[in-house]
Design a protein around this motif. Structure first.
Motif, PDB file in Angstrom:
ATOM      1  N   LEU A   3      60.996  17.104  30.274  1.00 56.71           N
ATOM      2  CA  LEU A   3      61.027  15.986  31.215  1.00 56.71           C
ATOM      3  C   LEU A   3      61.907  16.325  32.402  1.00 56.71           C
ATOM      4  O   LEU A   3      62.929  16.986  32.259  1.00 56.71           O
ATOM      5  CB  LEU A   3      61.567  14.730  30.531  1.00 56.71           C
ATOM      6  CG  LEU A   3      60.793  14.199  29.330  1.00 56.71           C
ATOM      7  CD1 LEU A   3      61.516  13.007  28.724  1.00 56.71           C
ATOM      8  CD2 LEU A   3      59.372  13.825  29.713  1.00 56.71           C
ATOM      9  N   ARG A   4      61.508  15.846  33.560  1.00 55.11           N
ATOM     10  CA  ARG A   4      62.298  15.985  34.785  1.00 55.11           C
ATOM     11  C   ARG A   4      62.382  14.625  35.461  1.00 55.11           C
ATOM     12  O   ARG A   4      61.621  13.723  35.163  1.00 55.11           O
ATOM     13  CB  ARG A   4      61.649  16.992  35.740  1.00 55.11           C
ATOM     14  CG  ARG A   4      61.719  18.408  35.245  1.00 55.11           C
ATOM     15  CD  ARG A   4      63.157  18.921  35.368  1.00 55.11           C
ATOM     16  NE  ARG A   4      63.233  20.322  35.011  1.00 55.11           N
ATOM     17  CZ  ARG A   4      63.836  20.800  33.936  1.00 55.11           C
ATOM     18  NH1 ARG A   4      64.406  19.978  33.090  1.00 55.11           N
ATOM     19  NH2 ARG A   4      63.882  22.074  33.691  1.00 55.11           N
ATOM     20  N   GLY A   5      63.302  14.514  36.409  1.00 49.93           N
ATOM     21  CA  GLY A   5      63.468  13.269  37.141  1.00 49.93           C
ATOM     22  C   GLY A   5      63.938  12.138  36.256  1.00 49.93           C
ATOM     23  O   GLY A   5      63.570  10.987  36.482  1.00 49.93           O
ATOM     24  N   VAL A   6      64.747  12.469  35.263  1.00 46.60           N
ATOM     25  CA  VAL A   6      65.205  11.458  34.307  1.00 46.60           C
ATOM     26  C   VAL A   6      66.138  10.471  34.999  1.00 46.60           C
ATOM     27  O   VAL A   6      67.103  10.854  35.652  1.00 46.60           O
ATOM     28  CB  VAL A   6      65.916  12.109  33.097  1.00 46.60           C
ATOM     29  CG1 VAL A   6      66.449  11.049  32.145  1.00 46.60           C
ATOM     30  CG2 VAL A   6      64.983  13.061  32.377  1.00 46.60           C
ATOM     31  N   ASN A  29      58.119   8.705  19.276  1.00 48.10           N
ATOM     32  CA  ASN A  29      59.542   8.467  19.044  1.00 48.10           C
ATOM     33  C   ASN A  29      60.349   9.703  19.399  1.00 48.10           C
ATOM     34  O   ASN A  29      59.955  10.814  19.050  1.00 48.10           O
ATOM     35  CB  ASN A  29      59.797   8.102  17.586  1.00 48.10           C
ATOM     36  CG  ASN A  29      59.113   6.819  17.195  1.00 48.10           C
ATOM     37  OD1 ASN A  29      59.087   5.864  17.952  1.00 48.10           O
ATOM     38  ND2 ASN A  29      58.531   6.803  16.010  1.00 48.10           N
ATOM     39  N   VAL A  30      61.478   9.499  20.067  1.00 40.23           N
ATOM     40  CA  VAL A  30      62.375  10.603  20.397  1.00 40.23           C
ATOM     41  C   VAL A  30      63.047  11.051  19.108  1.00 40.23           C
ATOM     42  O   VAL A  30      63.815  10.301  18.510  1.00 40.23           O
ATOM     43  CB  VAL A  30      63.424  10.186  21.446  1.00 40.23           C
ATOM     44  CG1 VAL A  30      64.384  11.332  21.727  1.00 40.23           C
ATOM     45  CG2 VAL A  30      62.756   9.703  22.726  1.00 40.23           C
ATOM     46  N   GLU A  31      62.721  12.261  18.660  1.00 41.00           N
ATOM     47  CA  GLU A  31      63.321  12.810  17.437  1.00 41.00           C
ATOM     48  C   GLU A  31      64.648  13.485  17.744  1.00 41.00           C
ATOM     49  O   GLU A  31      65.619  13.359  17.005  1.00 41.00           O
ATOM     50  CB  GLU A  31      62.362  13.811  16.802  1.00 41.00           C
ATOM     51  CG  GLU A  31      62.878  14.434  15.536  1.00 41.00           C
ATOM     52  CD  GLU A  31      61.878  15.407  14.934  1.00 41.00           C
ATOM     53  OE1 GLU A  31      62.340  16.437  14.420  1.00 41.00           O
ATOM     54  OE2 GLU A  31      60.667  15.150  14.977  1.00 41.00           O
ATOM     55  N   SER A  32      64.686  14.239  18.830  1.00 35.81           N
ATOM     56  CA  SER A  32      65.911  14.898  19.268  1.00 35.81           C
ATOM     57  C   SER A  32      65.802  15.142  20.763  1.00 35.81           C
ATOM     58  O   SER A  32      64.723  15.078  21.343  1.00 35.81           O
ATOM     59  CB  SER A  32      66.127  16.219  18.518  1.00 35.81           C
ATOM     60  OG  SER A  32      65.086  17.135  18.820  1.00 35.81           O
ATOM     61  N   LYS A  33      66.946  15.425  21.377  1.00 34.77           N
ATOM     62  CA  LYS A  33      66.946  15.650  22.816  1.00 34.77           C
ATOM     63  C   LYS A  33      68.043  16.612  23.212  1.00 34.77           C
ATOM     64  O   LYS A  33      69.065  16.726  22.538  1.00 34.77           O
ATOM     65  CB  LYS A  33      67.121  14.334  23.567  1.00 34.77           C
ATOM     66  CG  LYS A  33      68.480  13.688  23.354  1.00 34.77           C
ATOM     67  CD  LYS A  33      68.627  12.407  24.127  1.00 34.77           C
ATOM     68  CE  LYS A  33      70.042  11.840  23.994  1.00 34.77           C
ATOM     69  NZ  LYS A  33      70.246  10.694  24.852  1.00 34.77           N
ATOM     70  N   ASP A  34      67.793  17.319  24.289  1.00 32.96           N
ATOM     71  CA  ASP A  34      68.800  18.141  24.938  1.00 32.96           C
ATOM     72  C   ASP A  34      68.760  17.744  26.398  1.00 32.96           C
ATOM     73  O   ASP A  34      67.939  18.253  27.169  1.00 32.96           O
ATOM     74  CB  ASP A  34      68.505  19.627  24.755  1.00 32.96           C
ATOM     75  CG  ASP A  34      69.595  20.507  25.341  1.00 32.96           C
ATOM     76  OD1 ASP A  34      70.292  20.061  26.275  1.00 32.96           O
ATOM     77  OD2 ASP A  34      69.744  21.647  24.868  1.00 32.96           O
ATOM     78  N   GLY A  38      66.520  19.105  29.431  1.00 31.49           N
ATOM     79  CA  GLY A  38      65.403  18.190  29.627  1.00 31.49           C
ATOM     80  C   GLY A  38      64.348  18.292  28.546  1.00 31.49           C
ATOM     81  O   GLY A  38      63.252  17.761  28.684  1.00 31.49           O
ATOM     82  N   ILE A  39      64.677  18.975  27.448  1.00 33.98           N
ATOM     83  CA  ILE A  39      63.724  19.142  26.355  1.00 33.98           C
ATOM     84  C   ILE A  39      63.927  18.031  25.328  1.00 33.98           C
ATOM     85  O   ILE A  39      65.023  17.846  24.805  1.00 33.98           O
ATOM     86  CB  ILE A  39      63.855  20.527  25.691  1.00 33.98           C
ATOM     87  CG1 ILE A  39      63.521  21.616  26.702  1.00 33.98           C
ATOM     88  CG2 ILE A  39      62.948  20.626  24.462  1.00 33.98           C
ATOM     89  CD1 ILE A  39      63.766  23.016  26.213  1.00 33.98           C
ATOM     90  N   ASN A  68      55.959  19.564  31.026  1.00 35.93           N
ATOM     91  CA  ASN A  68      55.417  20.510  30.054  1.00 35.93           C
ATOM     92  C   ASN A  68      55.295  19.783  28.719  1.00 35.93           C
ATOM     93  O   ASN A  68      56.246  19.154  28.273  1.00 35.93           O
ATOM     94  CB  ASN A  68      56.324  21.731  29.904  1.00 35.93           C
ATOM     95  CG  ASN A  68      55.709  22.845  29.094  1.00 35.93           C
ATOM     96  OD1 ASN A  68      54.787  22.627  28.329  1.00 35.93           O
ATOM     97  ND2 ASN A  68      56.230  24.038  29.247  1.00 35.93           N
ATOM     98  N   VAL A  69      54.107  19.871  28.134  1.00 41.24           N
ATOM     99  CA  VAL A  69      53.860  19.206  26.850  1.00 41.24           C
ATOM    100  C   VAL A  69      53.258  20.237  25.901  1.00 41.24           C
ATOM    101  O   VAL A  69      52.272  20.866  26.234  1.00 41.24           O
ATOM    102  CB  VAL A  69      52.891  18.017  27.016  1.00 41.24           C
ATOM    103  CG1 VAL A  69      52.603  17.369  25.685  1.00 41.24           C
ATOM    104  CG2 VAL A  69      53.436  17.009  28.017  1.00 41.24           C
ATOM    105  N   GLN A  70      53.879  20.424  24.747  1.00 43.28           N
ATOM    106  CA  GLN A  70      53.375  21.349  23.753  1.00 43.28           C
ATOM    107  C   GLN A  70      53.312  20.665  22.396  1.00 43.28           C
ATOM    108  O   GLN A  70      54.288  20.065  21.966  1.00 43.28           O
ATOM    109  CB  GLN A  70      54.275  22.587  23.639  1.00 43.28           C
ATOM    110  CG  GLN A  70      54.303  23.423  24.876  1.00 43.28           C
ATOM    111  CD  GLN A  70      55.217  24.632  24.721  1.00 43.28           C
ATOM    112  OE1 GLN A  70      56.012  24.713  23.796  1.00 43.28           O
ATOM    113  NE2 GLN A  70      55.106  25.563  25.633  1.00 43.28           N
ATOM    114  N   ALA A  71      52.172  20.786  21.747  1.00 40.39           N
ATOM    115  CA  ALA A  71      52.035  20.253  20.387  1.00 40.39           C
ATOM    116  C   ALA A  71      52.506  21.295  19.407  1.00 40.39           C
ATOM    117  O   ALA A  71      52.369  22.488  19.636  1.00 40.39           O
ATOM    118  CB  ALA A  71      50.589  19.877  20.119  1.00 40.39           C
ATOM    119  N   GLU A  72      53.066  20.843  18.310  1.00 48.24           N
ATOM    120  CA  GLU A  72      53.509  21.787  17.273  1.00 48.24           C
ATOM    121  C   GLU A  72      52.406  22.027  16.294  1.00 48.24           C
ATOM    122  O   GLU A  72      51.578  21.244  16.023  1.00 48.24           O
ATOM    123  CB  GLU A  72      54.728  21.229  16.542  1.00 48.24           C
ATOM    124  CG  GLU A  72      55.962  21.284  17.382  1.00 48.24           C
ATOM    125  CD  GLU A  72      57.191  20.928  16.571  1.00 48.24           C
ATOM    126  OE1 GLU A  72      57.111  20.546  15.398  1.00 48.24           O
ATOM    127  OE2 GLU A  72      58.276  21.039  17.141  1.00 48.24           O
TER     128      GLU A  72
END
Length: 72
Positions: A3-6, A29-34, A38-39, A68-72
């Motif tokens: 994410l950018r422009g937070v 749901n936000v599981e974790s953040k840095d 911005g990840i 940027n969006v990536q599926a696991e």
């Protein structure tokens, strides 16, 4: 998701909302953040967030756009 422009602060366990390429509402749901990088790791997404779409926090009201969006 990158994410950018937070604006504001997303919280862990917060539900976020955005759109896919068909303008369908996607939640997760936000599981974790840095916040430094911005990840944000999102779980339980109801679809795939669209790059360039605005993401909004359900309780914080924080906003950002997905670059940027990536599926696991």
């Amino acid at each position: 998701m990158l994410l950018r422009g937070v604006s504001g602060t997303f919280s862990v366990d917060e539900t976020i909302t955005g759109n896919d390429s068909s303008s369908t509402v996607i939640t997760g749901n936000v599981e974790s953040k840095d916040a430094d990088t911005g990840i944000y790791r999102i779980n339980n997404a109801t679809g795939t967030f669209e790059v360039g779409s605005t993401v909004t926090g359900g309780t914080s009201g924080a906003t950002a756009y997905a670059v940027n969006v990536q599926a696991e």
